[in-house]
Scaffold this motif. Structure first.
Motif, PDB file in Angstrom:
ATOM      1  N   TYR A   1      -1.012   7.626  -2.011  1.00 31.47           N
ATOM      2  CA  TYR A   1      -0.892   8.472  -1.146  1.00 31.47           C
ATOM      3  C   TYR A   1      -2.236   9.153  -1.073  1.00 31.47           C
ATOM      4  O   TYR A   1      -2.764   9.724  -2.191  1.00 31.47           O
ATOM      5  CB  TYR A   1       0.208   9.605  -1.886  1.00 31.47           C
ATOM      6  CG  TYR A   1       1.548   9.401  -1.532  1.00 31.47           C
ATOM      7  CD1 TYR A   1       2.419  10.378  -0.754  1.00 31.47           C
ATOM      8  CD2 TYR A   1       2.154   8.084  -1.908  1.00 31.47           C
ATOM      9  CE1 TYR A   1       3.627   9.942  -0.327  1.00 31.47           C
ATOM     10  CE2 TYR A   1       3.485   7.826  -1.774  1.00 31.47           C
ATOM     11  CZ  TYR A   1       4.439   8.719  -0.945  1.00 31.47           C
ATOM     12  OH  TYR A   1       5.528   8.448  -0.651  1.00 31.47           O
ATOM     13  N   LEU A   2      -3.067   8.749   0.158  1.00 37.34           N
ATOM     14  CA  LEU A   2      -4.441   9.194   0.173  1.00 37.34           C
ATOM     15  C   LEU A   2      -4.547  10.423   0.929  1.00 37.34           C
ATOM     16  O   LEU A   2      -5.127  11.329   0.964  1.00 37.34           O
ATOM     17  CB  LEU A   2      -5.180   8.083   1.211  1.00 37.34           C
ATOM     18  CG  LEU A   2      -5.126   6.691   0.475  1.00 37.34           C
ATOM     19  CD1 LEU A   2      -5.917   5.722   1.541  1.00 37.34           C
ATOM     20  CD2 LEU A   2      -5.646   6.740  -0.858  1.00 37.34           C
ATOM     21  N   PHE A   3      -3.279  11.123   1.509  1.00 43.02           N
ATOM     22  CA  PHE A   3      -3.109  12.340   2.282  1.00 43.02           C
ATOM     23  C   PHE A   3      -2.087  13.038   1.612  1.00 43.02           C
ATOM     24  O   PHE A   3      -1.146  12.459   1.149  1.00 43.02           O
ATOM     25  CB  PHE A   3      -3.360  12.018   3.796  1.00 43.02           C
ATOM     26  CG  PHE A   3      -4.436  11.173   4.342  1.00 43.02           C
ATOM     27  CD1 PHE A   3      -5.670  11.690   4.359  1.00 43.02           C
ATOM     28  CD2 PHE A   3      -3.933  10.032   4.642  1.00 43.02           C
ATOM     29  CE1 PHE A   3      -6.695  10.849   4.858  1.00 43.02           C
ATOM     30  CE2 PHE A   3      -4.854   9.049   5.007  1.00 43.02           C
ATOM     31  CZ  PHE A   3      -6.128   9.486   5.071  1.00 43.02           C
TER      32      PHE A   3
ATOM     33  N   THR B   1       0.892  -1.018  -0.077  1.00 43.09           N
ATOM     34  CA  THR B   1       0.129   0.040   0.079  1.00 43.09           C
ATOM     35  C   THR B   1       0.823   1.159   0.023  1.00 43.09           C
ATOM     36  O   THR B   1       0.376   2.464  -0.137  1.00 43.09           O
ATOM     37  CB  THR B   1      -0.863   0.104   1.366  1.00 43.09           C
ATOM     38  OG1 THR B   1      -0.265  -0.066   2.391  1.00 43.09           O
ATOM     39  CG2 THR B   1      -2.002  -1.011   1.119  1.00 43.09           C
ATOM     40  N   LYS B   2       2.056   1.067  -0.060  1.00 39.34           N
ATOM     41  CA  LYS B   2       3.168   2.404   0.236  1.00 39.34           C
ATOM     42  C   LYS B   2       2.802   3.262  -1.095  1.00 39.34           C
ATOM     43  O   LYS B   2       3.151   4.494  -1.204  1.00 39.34           O
ATOM     44  CB  LYS B   2       4.302   1.746   0.087  1.00 39.34           C
ATOM     45  CG  LYS B   2       5.514   2.948   0.649  1.00 39.34           C
ATOM     46  CD  LYS B   2       5.508   3.217   1.882  1.00 39.34           C
ATOM     47  CE  LYS B   2       6.435   4.270   2.393  1.00 39.34           C
ATOM     48  NZ  LYS B   2       5.951   5.593   1.923  1.00 39.34           N
TER      49      LYS B   2
ATOM     50  N   ASN C   1       2.140  11.795  -5.113  1.00 39.35           N
ATOM     51  CA  ASN C   1       2.024  13.227  -4.928  1.00 39.35           C
ATOM     52  C   ASN C   1       2.944  13.946  -5.741  1.00 39.35           C
ATOM     53  O   ASN C   1       2.880  15.285  -5.692  1.00 39.35           O
ATOM     54  CB  ASN C   1       1.965  13.615  -3.507  1.00 39.35           C
ATOM     55  CG  ASN C   1       0.596  13.091  -2.632  1.00 39.35           C
ATOM     56  OD1 ASN C   1      -0.229  12.904  -3.273  1.00 39.35           O
ATOM     57  ND2 ASN C   1       0.846  13.170  -1.431  1.00 39.35           N
TER      58      ASN C   1
ATOM     59  N   GLN D   1       0.387   7.821   6.238  1.00 36.79           N
ATOM     60  CA  GLN D   1      -0.568   7.272   5.320  1.00 36.79           C
ATOM     61  C   GLN D   1      -1.192   5.793   5.606  1.00 36.79           C
ATOM     62  O   GLN D   1      -0.757   5.324   6.750  1.00 36.79           O
ATOM     63  CB  GLN D   1       0.262   7.022   3.843  1.00 36.79           C
ATOM     64  CG  GLN D   1       1.036   8.387   3.296  1.00 36.79           C
ATOM     65  CD  GLN D   1      -0.044   9.184   2.668  1.00 36.79           C
ATOM     66  OE1 GLN D   1      -1.304   8.847   2.473  1.00 36.79           O
ATOM     67  NE2 GLN D   1       0.370  10.654   2.693  1.00 36.79           N
ATOM     68  N   LEU D   2      -2.109   5.239   4.663  1.00 38.08           N
ATOM     69  CA  LEU D   2      -2.574   4.066   5.097  1.00 38.08           C
ATOM     70  C   LEU D   2      -1.544   3.016   5.359  1.00 38.08           C
ATOM     71  O   LEU D   2      -1.618   2.263   6.249  1.00 38.08           O
ATOM     72  CB  LEU D   2      -3.501   3.655   3.884  1.00 38.08           C
ATOM     73  CG  LEU D   2      -4.249   2.031   4.063  1.00 38.08           C
ATOM     74  CD1 LEU D   2      -5.040   1.959   5.330  1.00 38.08           C
ATOM     75  CD2 LEU D   2      -4.836   1.914   2.888  1.00 38.08           C
ATOM     76  N   SER D   3      -0.426   2.922   4.614  1.00 39.47           N
ATOM     77  CA  SER D   3       0.589   1.951   4.586  1.00 39.47           C
ATOM     78  C   SER D   3       1.283   2.097   6.096  1.00 39.47           C
ATOM     79  O   SER D   3       1.419   0.922   6.398  1.00 39.47           O
ATOM     80  CB  SER D   3       1.614   2.262   3.507  1.00 39.47           C
ATOM     81  OG  SER D   3       2.371   3.470   3.702  1.00 39.47           O
ATOM     82  N   ASP D   4       1.306   3.304   6.471  1.00 39.56           N
ATOM     83  CA  ASP D   4       2.032   3.388   7.960  1.00 39.56           C
ATOM     84  C   ASP D   4       1.317   2.623   8.921  1.00 39.56           C
ATOM     85  O   ASP D   4       1.858   2.069   9.833  1.00 39.56           O
ATOM     86  CB  ASP D   4       2.285   4.777   8.317  1.00 39.56           C
ATOM     87  CG  ASP D   4       3.174   5.365   7.207  1.00 39.56           C
ATOM     88  OD1 ASP D   4       4.135   4.930   6.969  1.00 39.56           O
ATOM     89  OD2 ASP D   4       2.657   6.741   6.615  1.00 39.56           O
TER      90      ASP D   4
ATOM     91  N   SER E   1       1.619  14.522   1.252  1.00 38.19           N
ATOM     92  CA  SER E   1       2.954  14.049   1.522  1.00 38.19           C
ATOM     93  C   SER E   1       3.345  14.858   3.240  1.00 38.19           C
ATOM     94  O   SER E   1       3.164  15.862   3.233  1.00 38.19           O
ATOM     95  CB  SER E   1       3.775  14.485   0.507  1.00 38.19           C
ATOM     96  OG  SER E   1       3.597  13.919  -0.663  1.00 38.19           O
TER      97      SER E   1
END
Length: 415
Positions: free
Chosen positions: A18-20, A14-15, A144, A26-29, A22
């Motif tokens: 980028y949903l948000f 999921t890295k 992004n 993020q979701l991946s985190d 920079s």
């Protein structure tokens, strides 16, 4: 496969999304946080986590980062310095747990599979027309920023390449071709330089290896001349040159080259913010802290320094920089010349791009050390390995069982 491994693989998968904006979570985190929390609380049940001795300099480096940024955060009353410190703490956790997980060869094979999948996923997104553009000529897919995408594709390729070597295989040429195409679409000159260095060094090592065999010299010369003649005499060669010269990435390369002599605009050093190191040399001693970049009003731009090594030197000073370089050296010191292509390409690319916030940047050094240890063991498998109290060579079996090969000098003397 253990749950902590699955969660880490989901972090990698999921890295690219980028949903948000920079710079934030993020979701991946969330998948990575879940992975190390599960490992600490459930797998280890609160027991002490053993830290590899290789990462001790990195611990000291991060400690200095916190000290320097805390001083400036207190002085200026600005929280941006604290946020910068958290990036380094986060990536320190990435290094610790990826090194632990990397003891399992099956996990590493799964990491390579995810990296290959991510490369092709970005290709599918491009073909489907679902990706985003930074400008009309700079594609950035699900990221992004086009440089973010280019770095992710490059580092995913290098990761898959190294793990293939660990498994005594070669990464299929198709992944190389797709990665090159994607990076061309991003028009990232830094990544183009990295690929040029990587394939150039890789080709030279292959040629030198073949030249050691006398009967291959004429073969290489003949086919090299034949291919060059075929290429130059091809009626499509001129069309290819024209198309290549008009591509956005070549135009950006020409623009970068033009800045080396331009007098009516920022130079490359100014454009990347590296001039701050020259204008404020005193900051390279104890560091300026990473934040409030508009403090340095003598610089052309108030942007942060877009260079991995120069930014660390300027923001944190000489001692932390030496600790960082020492940690890098510990991870790559045993590598054979044939594997220096990855290290050299990453070093050249890091001059013009800020990589230390990217987890895969730090993970690559862990992989390089794993590969170096394996190659060292293979070189020594028919001989005797001499080690000091602080040196050891680890072999990794399927499932993660470690095999320690250590023979002390005193043992040799007694025999």
């Amino acid at each position: 496969m253990p749950l902590q491994h699955i969660l880490f693989l989901l972090f990698l998968a999921t890295k690219p999304f980028y949903l948000f904006p920079s710079g934030g979570l993020q979701l991946s985190d969330l998948f990575f946080v879940a992975s190390f929390v599960y490992y600490v609380l459930i797998v280890k049940k609160g027991d002490k986590i053993e830290i590899d001795k290789t990462d001790k300099p990195l611990f000291l480096f991060v400690a200095f980062v916190f000290i320097v940024n805390t001083v400036y955060a207190t002085y200026y009353g600005e929280s941006a310095f604290v946020v910068s410190s958290l990036y380094y703490l986060y990536n320190l956790l990435i290094v610790i747990f990826f090194r632990i997980y990397a003891e399992d060869r099956r996990f590493l094979s799964a990491v390579a599979s995810v990296c290959r999948f991510n490369i092709f996923l970005q290709l599918l997104i491009y073909v489907a027309g679902a990706g985003r553009y930074y400008t009309a000529n700079r594609y950035m897919g699900t990221f992004n920023d086009p440089n973010q995408m280019a770095f992710f594709i490059y580092i995913s390729l290098m990761t898959a390449y190294l793990i293939a070597k660990l498994n005594h295989k070669e990464l299929h040429v198709l992944y190389h071709a797709v990665a090159i195409g994607l990076i061309f679409w991003t028009s990232s000159t830094g990544m183009l330089l990295a690929l040029t260095v990587f394939y150039g060094v890789w080709l030279l090592t292959k040629i030198f290896t073949l030249l050691r065999r006398v009967h291959n010299v004429r073969f290489i010369l003949f086919w090299t001349a034949a291919l060059m003649a075929l290429l130059l005499l091809s009626p499509k060669w001129d069309n290819f040159k024209e198309s290549l010269s008009e591509s956005p990435i070549i135009e950006r390369v020409e623009q970068k080259l033009g800045r080396m002599e331009a007098s009516d605009g920022p130079t490359n050093v100014q454009d990347r913010g590296i001039e701050k190191v020259i204008l404020y040399p005193e900051k390279t001693l104890f560091g300026s802290g990473e934040g409030m970049h508009n403090r340095f009003d003598r610089a052309v731009s108030d942007n942060e320094i877009h260079s991995t090594l120069f930014s660390i030197l300027f923001y944190y000073g000489t001692v932390p920089t030496l600790l960082f370089l020492y940690w890098v050296g510990l991870n790559v010191r045993r590598l054979t010349i044939a594997n220096l292509a990855v290290v050299l390409s990453l070093a050249v690319e890091s001059i013009t791009l800020l990589n230390q916030r990217q987890p895969l940047f730090w993970m690559l050094f862990v992989l390089l050390q794993v590969l170096a240890f394996q190659e060292s063991m293979e070189r020594e498998k028919n001989g005797i390995t001499v080690a000091t109290d602080n040196d050891r060579l680890l072999g990794i079996r399927e499932g993660g069982e470690q095999i320690e090969h250590t023979l002390r000098i005193d043992d040799i003397r007694n025999h």
